[in-house]
Scaffold this motif. Structure first.
Motif, PDB file in Angstrom:
ATOM      1  N   ASP A  83       0.825  -1.208   0.000  1.00  0.00           N
ATOM      2  CA  ASP A  83       0.000   0.000   0.000  1.00  0.00           C
ATOM      3  C   ASP A  83       0.859   1.258   0.000  1.00  0.00           C
ATOM      4  O   ASP A  83       0.533   2.260  -0.651  1.00  0.00           O
ATOM      5  N   LYS A  89       2.494  -0.616  -8.585  1.00  0.00           N
ATOM      6  CA  LYS A  89       1.512  -1.710  -8.523  1.00  0.00           C
ATOM      7  C   LYS A  89       2.074  -3.004  -9.110  1.00  0.00           C
ATOM      8  O   LYS A  89       1.386  -3.753  -9.800  1.00  0.00           O
ATOM      9  N   SER A  92       0.464  -5.459  -6.450  1.00  0.00           N
ATOM     10  CA  SER A  92      -0.852  -5.119  -5.910  1.00  0.00           C
ATOM     11  C   SER A  92      -1.799  -4.799  -7.062  1.00  0.00           C
ATOM     12  O   SER A  92      -1.423  -4.893  -8.231  1.00  0.00           O
ATOM     13  N   ARG A  99      -8.956  -5.826  -5.062  1.00  0.00           N
ATOM     14  CA  ARG A  99      -8.256  -5.588  -3.787  1.00  0.00           C
ATOM     15  C   ARG A  99      -8.861  -6.441  -2.674  1.00  0.00           C
ATOM     16  O   ARG A  99      -8.141  -7.020  -1.866  1.00  0.00           O
TER      17      ARG A  99
END
Length: 224
Positions: A83, A89, A92, A99
């Motif tokens: 985060d 990214k 993630s 998410r």
């Protein structure tokens, strides 16, 4: 200790959860220094460590670039790291639903994989009294979790978002150890035959340079 590195990671040479964090730090090229606690000297229960983690378990992470912010519980650490520092990214996702799927898999890893895999190792290799029913119970839980993963991965390459994420990396060390433990328990066990999609996913993950490096470090330390 010098704070020249971005993070200090408190870990143990055998404990999978500390290495799980190291996988992600390596994959994101984040600098860190690892402190390996000596469990035989009860360092994880001593005041120097429990002031960081009152639960007295590894891992714990200190972020020296965020006012020495301390976090424990490995999957919470993984979420924090991506985060805050996975700006590209790489590990993630951006979609809101994806998410929550990523978080879902981290919860499953923490509650459905690690505890059962650890209990199998304990009762199969460490516990002073041989309890076949306990060994069988936790072996079957490993196979159940392998089956869940294999079923999903037979339809897609990665767990979330059609890409490598921390969700995938969170499973690596525990799966790696379980394959060895099951083989030692039953020489005829063959993960490639029983769970081909899982085996292919494991192989892709273990071939990542960051994962190869960390697994080699852990293997070397276990042999010392």
């Amino acid at each position: 200790m010098s704070h020249g590195k971005h993070f200090t990671l408190y870990s143990h040479f055998g404990g999978p959860n500390g290495w799980k964090v190291a996988h992600v730090l390596e994959e994101l090229n984040l600098t860190y220094e690892t402190v390996f606690l000596k469990f035989d000297k009860n360092e994880h229960k001593g005041p120097e460590f429990t002031r960081l983690n009152p639960n007295g378990r590894i891992p714990a992470l200190i972020d020296h670039r965020n006012n020495d912010f301390v976090l424990w519980e490995s999957d919470a650490i993984l979420l924090y790291v991506v985060d805050k520092y996975d700006t590209e990214k790489k590990l993630s996702v951006t979609d809101e639903k994806e998410r929550y799927q990523l978080i879902q898999w981290l919860f499953f890893q923490a509650s459905g994989q690690a505890p059962y895999f650890g209990q199998f190792r304990w009762f199969a290799k460490v516990h002073s009294e041989k309890i076949p029913s306990a060994v069988e119970r936790y072996k079957n839980e490993i196979l159940r979790v392998f089956g869940v993963l294999d079923g999903v991965l037979s339809k897609q390459q990665w767990l979330v978002g059609n890409k490598l994420t921390v969700a995938d990396l969170s499973f690596v060390v525990w799966n790696y150890g379980a394959k060895i433990d099951l083989k030692e328990h039953d020489a005829g066990y063959n993960v490639e035959k029983d769970f081909p999609a899982l085996a292919a996913w494991n192989a892709k993950l273990e071939a990542l340079p960051s994962v190869t490096k960390i697994l080699a470090q852990r293997t070397a330390m276990l042999k010392q």
